[in-house]
Design an enzyme around this catalytic site. Sequence first.
Site, PDB file in Angstrom:
ATOM      1  N   CYS A 119      -7.974  73.017  12.256  1.00 52.58           N
ATOM      2  CA  CYS A 119      -8.255  71.850  13.077  1.00 52.58           C
ATOM      3  C   CYS A 119      -8.987  70.776  12.261  1.00 52.58           C
ATOM      4  O   CYS A 119      -8.380  70.141  11.410  1.00 52.58           O
ATOM      5  CB  CYS A 119      -9.007  72.256  14.350  1.00 52.58           C
ATOM      6  SG  CYS A 119      -8.901  71.004  15.642  1.00 52.58           S
ATOM      7  N   HIS A 223      -5.580  76.137  16.689  1.00 55.58           N
ATOM      8  CA  HIS A 223      -6.656  77.129  16.553  1.00 55.58           C
ATOM      9  C   HIS A 223      -6.095  78.543  16.621  1.00 55.58           C
ATOM     10  O   HIS A 223      -6.193  79.207  17.664  1.00 55.58           O
ATOM     11  CB  HIS A 223      -7.707  76.924  17.649  1.00 55.58           C
ATOM     12  CG  HIS A 223      -8.677  75.821  17.369  1.00 55.58           C
ATOM     13  ND1 HIS A 223      -9.758  75.980  16.524  1.00 55.58           N
ATOM     14  CD2 HIS A 223      -8.708  74.537  17.782  1.00 55.58           C
ATOM     15  CE1 HIS A 223     -10.431  74.840  16.450  1.00 55.58           C
ATOM     16  NE2 HIS A 223      -9.811  73.945  17.206  1.00 55.58           N
ATOM     17  N   GLU A 225      -7.260  81.236  15.473  1.00 58.98           N
ATOM     18  CA  GLU A 225      -8.282  82.272  15.705  1.00 58.98           C
ATOM     19  C   GLU A 225      -8.499  82.525  17.197  1.00 58.98           C
ATOM     20  O   GLU A 225      -8.921  83.601  17.581  1.00 58.98           O
ATOM     21  CB  GLU A 225      -9.601  81.887  15.006  1.00 58.98           C
ATOM     22  CG  GLU A 225     -10.489  80.868  15.720  1.00 58.98           C
ATOM     23  CD  GLU A 225      -9.969  79.430  15.662  1.00 58.98           C
ATOM     24  OE1 GLU A 225      -8.910  79.187  15.055  1.00 58.98           O
ATOM     25  OE2 GLU A 225     -10.640  78.555  16.259  1.00 58.98           O
TER      26      GLU A 225
END
Length: 249
Positions: A119, A223, A225
Amino acid sequence: MMNNKKKPFIGISSNVYSVENGNFAGQERIYINRDYISSIQQAEGIPFLLPIVLDHEVIYRQVESMDGLIISGGYDVHPFYYKEEPCNLLQAICPERDEYEMALLTIAYALKKPILGICRGLQLINVFFGGTLYQDLSQHKPTSQLQHSQVAKADVASHSIDIQPNTKLYKIFGKNKMTINSFHHQAIKDLASDLIVNAMAKDGIIEGIETVGPHFVLGVQWHPEMMTATHSEMLKLFQAFVLECSSQS
Ligand code: MN
């Protein structure tokens, strides 16, 4: 024992905030979202947090001792770094984090440490290499604008991307189309000349970048994760990154 090789150390850059109320009002705290840590652990890496420091010697030692660097999500990059004045729609910036992470990138790039930007991390990598950003996505004028600040919760795949063949990202996921989450109000405007696009949204927004050549420098605008717990495919990105870092240690 899975293998005899030591798991690589992965440094993750962090955020800072000031406590507002109570006995500790005014104290500053360093933090990241925990899913960066669990994603790296699942990918067989050793995660550790990189606190914001501005002493060059300290930063150098931090980078020297890591096998790979993650620039995490967070604040907008100060537009001075790409020679613009702040526009009205610019959101919160953190100049000391910019300064710290630019130093991290300078040293990690020189020492050929693998680098993964997430990001803000993707945006910072582009600016580091001389590119520019849309300070707000309203400055991008496609025929139809996608929702890049999704209302859906964090792990929901909300828009699709086209992955360019013959890129590191394509090798990692093994396909030319996938769906991702989206939590950004900025994006890459002019891509730095040392970088290539590896993924793009249907409205032309750049969703992934990388360098050409053996040194692993890769950024994603989404994102991953936040998705690894419910979309196991996303773990492939962290596994590929950790594998790169293993060859360093
Ligand atoms: Mn997006």
